[in-house]
Design an enzyme around this catalytic site. Structure first.
Site, PDB file in Angstrom:
ATOM      1  N   HIS A 143      43.991 -85.348 -21.838  1.00  0.00           N
ATOM      2  CA  HIS A 143      43.386 -86.129 -22.006  1.00  0.00           C
ATOM      3  C   HIS A 143      41.363 -86.362 -21.598  1.00  0.00           C
ATOM      4  O   HIS A 143      41.084 -87.621 -22.194  1.00  0.00           O
ATOM      5  CB  HIS A 143      43.847 -88.259 -22.218  1.00  0.00           C
ATOM      6  CG  HIS A 143      45.518 -87.681 -22.806  1.00  0.00           C
ATOM      7  ND1 HIS A 143      45.028 -87.558 -24.202  1.00  0.00           N
ATOM      8  CD2 HIS A 143      46.565 -88.193 -22.431  1.00  0.00           C
ATOM      9  CE1 HIS A 143      46.260 -87.891 -24.733  1.00  0.00           C
ATOM     10  NE2 HIS A 143      47.735 -88.361 -23.673  1.00  0.00           N
ATOM     11  N   ASP A 180      52.000 -81.101 -26.632  1.00  0.00           N
ATOM     12  CA  ASP A 180      52.396 -82.205 -26.093  1.00  0.00           C
ATOM     13  C   ASP A 180      52.282 -83.496 -26.669  1.00  0.00           C
ATOM     14  O   ASP A 180      51.650 -82.864 -28.301  1.00  0.00           O
ATOM     15  CB  ASP A 180      51.415 -82.891 -24.992  1.00  0.00           C
ATOM     16  CG  ASP A 180      51.327 -83.873 -23.996  1.00  0.00           C
ATOM     17  OD1 ASP A 180      51.902 -84.304 -23.411  1.00  0.00           O
ATOM     18  OD2 ASP A 180      51.416 -85.365 -24.930  1.00  0.00           O
TER      19      ASP A 180
HETATM   20  O1  LIG Z   1      51.642 -88.453 -21.607  1.00  0.00           O
HETATM   21  C1  LIG Z   1      50.625 -88.909 -21.884  1.00  0.00           C
HETATM   22  C2  LIG Z   1      50.092 -90.067 -21.507  1.00  0.00           C
HETATM   23  C3  LIG Z   1      50.341 -91.373 -22.912  1.00  0.00           C
HETATM   24  C4  LIG Z   1      50.425 -92.595 -21.954  1.00  0.00           C
HETATM   25  C5  LIG Z   1      49.110 -92.954 -21.938  1.00  0.00           C
HETATM   26  C6  LIG Z   1      48.749 -94.312 -21.579  1.00  0.00           C
HETATM   27  C7  LIG Z   1      49.925 -95.076 -23.046  1.00  0.00           C
HETATM   28  C8  LIG Z   1      50.931 -93.522 -23.786  1.00  0.00           C
HETATM   29  N1  LIG Z   1      49.363 -87.733 -22.211  1.00  0.00           N
HETATM   30  O2  LIG Z   1      49.865 -87.105 -22.932  1.00  0.00           O
HETATM   31 ZN   LIG Z   2      51.808 -86.275 -23.708  1.00  0.00          ZN
END
Ligand SMILES: O=C(CCC1CCCC1)NO
Ligand SMILES: [Zn+2]
Length: 369
Positions: A143, A180
């Site tokens: 992310h 993912d």
């Molecule tokens: O596993 C994750 C984290 C996801 C969360 C981040 C904030 C709410 C969901 N990203 O691949």
């Molecule tokens: Zn995730």
């Protein structure tokens, strides 16, 4: 088959605390502290099952090393890097950038080791030291965007490793698959205008980031057509994911003919994950991995490197992660005592709403030149 494996106990020391994450504690509002979803446990348990199952004895251990600032700056801004370094020196650490992604003192060094661990895995695959590799790193990365971290990610581990492969190893074309359950927005953004890196994200529709990962996000400029998104409906199980693999991922990789395949490997599409609503089983992950190995053997001598992302079920991530690494290594399955339960769920076969999304993405794959 020689499979490389990256893991380091210090990944378990990445401190995400008990009041950060998706619901910071607020006793007056009735919100109790809880261990952050992205904690060491699921990764540590996956590693320990790899050891206890004996699979570790078939793996070529690859030592992670910190990504250099130069390597991090291939993807991230100097401002982001300097802020993480500065907050990492504070007694209580800081946050990657969205208020949900805390890290403790020294978090920078651990995040740099995670990114460097993926680089080390890619180096080992491209050099031929190993045929394929799995980097069980933490914190995750897919992310994180150039100017900030987010979604529990500090640096974009896989994008940094891909940029390294292109800039230093002479790899020209890279295919990146993100399975993912959340959209691989950071990896996509890093190469959105770049036709030499194909990104394909299989994710549950609009879970995280919000309003991200639509089929219509296909790249920009010279990169138009080299970002493919498959926003799968909630409840998608093994049949839907394998149909997406067969109709989108494999055809796209056959047409793109990458020199290297990278995977953002999250296990939060698993049937027991608390942060999403998909139904993949360990058998589903095993089949996804086998199909990817088959097309990798066709197009790039089997070169695959995987980077660990999300996955929050301490009971099920170990079995799904073991299944992926066993398949990479050509090892027989050790165990998944939950498989009879989760594979028995109704709805594992391909559903019409899933087929509709997959068919739309398949049309994009068919246009890759
Ligand atoms: O596993 C994750 C984290 C996801 C969360 C981040 C904030 C709410 C969901 N990203 O691949
Ligand atoms: Zn995730």
């Amino acid at each position: 088959m020689t499979t490389g494996y990256v893991y380091h106990e210090v990944f378990g020391w990445h401190d995400t605390g008990t009041s950060g994450g998706v619901l910071p504690s607020d006793p007056a509002a009735g919100v109790q502290p809880f261990v952050h979803f992205e904690n060491a446990e699921t990764k540590r348990r996956m590693h320990e099952l790899i050891v206890v199952s004996g699979l570790i004895d078939r793996l070529e251990r690859i030592r992670p090393r910190p990504a250099t600032e130069e390597e991090i700056l291939r993807i991230h801004t100097p401002e982001h890097l300097e802020r993480i370094k500065a907050e990492s020196r504070l007694p209580k650490g800081g946050d990657a950038g969205d208020g949900m992604s805390p890290f403790g003192k020294g978090g920078y060094e651990i995040a740099a080791l995670a990114a460097g661990g993926v680089i080390a895995a890619v180096d080992a695959v491209v050099s031929g030291r190993v045929d394929n590799a799995y980097a069980l790193v933490r914190p995750p990365g897919h992310h994180a965007v150039a100017a900030q971290g987010m979604g529990f990610c500090i640096f974009s581990n896989l994008a940094i490793a891909a940029a390294h492969a292109r800039a230093v190893l002479g790899v020209e074309r890279i295919g990146i698959l993100d399975w993912d359950v959340h959209h691989g927005n950071g990896t996509q953004a890093a190469f959105y205008d770049d036709p030499s890196v194909l990104t394909i994200s299989l994710h549950q529709d609009n879970v995280f980031p919000p309003n991200s990962g639509a089929v219509t996000e296909t790249g920009t400029g010279a990169g138009e057509g080299y970002s493919i998104n498959v926003p799968l409906p909630p409840g998608t199980g093994d049949g839907g994911y394998l149909h997406a693999m067969d109709e989108v991922v494999v055809p796209a990789l056959r047409r793109f003919r990458p020199d290297l395949i990278l995977v953002a490997s999250g296990f939060d599409a698993g049937a027991m994950d608390p942060l999403a609503r998909q139904m993949l089983t360990s058998a589903g992950y095993r089949a996804l991995t086998q199909r990817l190995m088959d097309v990798a053997a066709e197009v790039c001598d089997g070169r695959i490197a995987m980077s660990h992302e999300g996955g929050y079920s301490p009971i099920y991530v170990p079995f799904c992660g073991l299944a992926v690494v066993e398949t990479l290594a050509g090892a027989e399955p050790f165990t998944d005592p939950l498989l009879p339960v989760v594979s028995g769920y109704a709805g594992h076969d391909l559903q019409p709403n899933q087929k509709a999304v997959i068919d739309a993405a398949a049309a994009l794959a068919a246009r890759i030149g």
